[in-house]
Design an enzyme around this catalytic site. Structure first.
Site, PDB file in Angstrom:
ATOM      1  N   HIS A  33       0.837  -1.211   0.000  1.00 22.71           N
ATOM      2  CA  HIS A  33       0.000   0.000   0.000  1.00 22.71           C
ATOM      3  C   HIS A  33       0.866   1.254   0.000  1.00 22.71           C
ATOM      4  CE1 HIS A  33      -3.262  -2.703   0.882  1.00 22.71           C
ATOM      5  NE2 HIS A  33      -2.694  -3.087   2.004  1.00 22.71           N
ATOM      6  N   GLU A  63      -1.599  -0.697   8.089  1.00 18.57           N
ATOM      7  CA  GLU A  63      -2.563  -1.620   8.673  1.00 18.57           C
ATOM      8  C   GLU A  63      -1.897  -2.494   9.717  1.00 18.57           C
ATOM      9  OE1 GLU A  63      -3.515  -3.310   4.780  1.00 18.57           O
ATOM     10  OE2 GLU A  63      -2.765  -5.243   5.444  1.00 18.57           O
ATOM     11  N   HIS A  90       3.150  -7.646   1.536  1.00 20.93           N
ATOM     12  CA  HIS A  90       2.469  -8.564   2.457  1.00 20.93           C
ATOM     13  C   HIS A  90       1.375  -9.352   1.756  1.00 20.93           C
ATOM     14  CE1 HIS A  90       0.076  -4.866   2.504  1.00 20.93           C
ATOM     15  NE2 HIS A  90      -0.970  -5.630   2.773  1.00 20.93           N
ATOM     16  N   ARG A 102      -1.366  -4.460  -6.352  1.00 24.48           N
ATOM     17  CA  ARG A 102      -1.211  -5.908  -6.404  1.00 24.48           C
ATOM     18  C   ARG A 102       0.075  -6.225  -7.168  1.00 24.48           C
ATOM     19  NH1 ARG A 102      -6.365  -7.113  -8.545  1.00 24.48           N
ATOM     20  NH2 ARG A 102      -7.336  -7.063  -6.514  1.00 24.48           N
TER      21      ARG A 102
HETATM   22 ZN    ZN Z   1      -3.002  -4.954   2.878  1.00 22.92          ZN
END
Ligand code: ZN
Length: 309
Positions: A96, A114, A171, A191
């Site tokens: 991200h 996150e 991740h 992605r």
């Molecule tokens: Zn994520």
């Protein structure tokens, strides 16, 4: 305004399963339900308030019109998002962007730092956290040649583990993992690799250039806090205290009173059942304590993950 309870929003995903129903009793749309957006004011899944004076309104509405309940903080949107993820299959390998990059390239989105609390996983479960490239050139080369096993760093996980995933961290959640995720309120994912899977006959879009742009190289592991505070009938573990959020695990056996000094706090019951300020709560209940409720009492045999900005 007392405690705020919300109606979750569910998302079907190619990697999803049925544990959000089987484990949490939620009414899910299908056997491929991947995400429960439990506390969200994001436009892609804005939760409805189900109790009190604002019943029927959305969290984004409440945040826009009653900022005093959130300590009059200045973020233009409700800043955090709490989800439960049921990964029956692997999720794509992803990264991200940080706030500035997302603001510039993703039309005003927040970045997405996150964290994950592992609610359940298979024996010898694992996940992907970090990578082994030493430079952008090496990352590009590993991706172009499809050297995924060399590129990705796989680590073993157990139920109860906690991971902090700042922006720029490669991740992926692997199969048979149930996770509580607390994150910045953002839906921006780049992605990197999707295991060559097809969705409705087509591969899902990859974002290789943007991924290489935002990935932290080399990867550095984050040191998780091990602070605990014991009460007569409770223990609070600090899981993380960082720029965008702080997360704590409350374990109560009996009755215990607490106070908070945050603009608001969010709670997710991860096991057991009991009461908070005389409201019945059980595994799968999520709530917000607005800034008007600084003191709270928890009673029962219960584990609650509490988070705040
Ligand atoms: Zn994520």
């Amino acid at each position: 305004m007392d405690i705020i309870f919300l109606k979750p929003v569910f998302k079907e995903k190619i990697w999803g399963g049925s544990k959000l129903r089987d484990e949490f009793n939620y009414e899910i749309p299908s056997e491929k339900t991947g995400e429960c957006w439990a506390i969200s004011g994001h436009s892609n899944g804005d939760c409805e308030i189900i109790n009190g004076d604002f019943k029927g309104k959305t969290l984004s509405w409440l945040y826009a019109n009653h900022r005093e309940l959130f300590g009059n903080i200045e973020n233009d949107k409700f800043p955090l998002l709490v989800k439960i993820l049921d990964a029956k299959e692997k999720l794509s390998v992803q990264v991200h962007p940080h706030d500035e990059y997302a603001w510039e390239y993703e039309s005003g989105e927040y970045g997405k730092t996150e964290c994950w609390y592992i609610l359940d996983c298979k024996k010898n479960g694992d996940l992907i956290l970090g990578h082994n490239a030493h430079s952008k050139e090496e990352m590009k080369d590993m991706i172009n040649r499809g050297k995924w096993n060399e590129f990705m760093r796989t680590i073993k996980i157990n139920k109860g583990d906690f991971f902090y995933i700042p922006t720029g961290t490669i991740h992926a959640i692997c199969e048979d993992t149930l996770i509580l995720e607390i994150q910045q309120s953002s839906d921006t994912t780049y992605r990197v690799y999707d295991y060559d899977r097809l969705q409705k006959g087509c591969p899902r879009e990859l974002h290789i250039d943007k991924s290489i742009d935002v990935t932290n190289i080399p990867h550095k592991d984050y040191e998780i806090s091990s602070k605990s505070k014991a009460y007569k009938n409770a223990v609070i573990d600090t899981l993380v205290e960082e720029k965008y959020f702080s997360v704590y695990k409350y374990r109560v056996d009996g009755k215990e009173s607490f106070s908070h000094y945050k603009p608001f706090i969010m709670g997710s019951v991860t096991s057991g059942n009991g009461y908070i300020n005389n409201h019945k709560i059980s595994k799968g209940t999520h709530f917000i304590l607005p800034s008007t409720v600084k003191d709270f009492t928890i009673e029962g045999n219960i584990e609650i993950v509490i988070s705040s900005i």
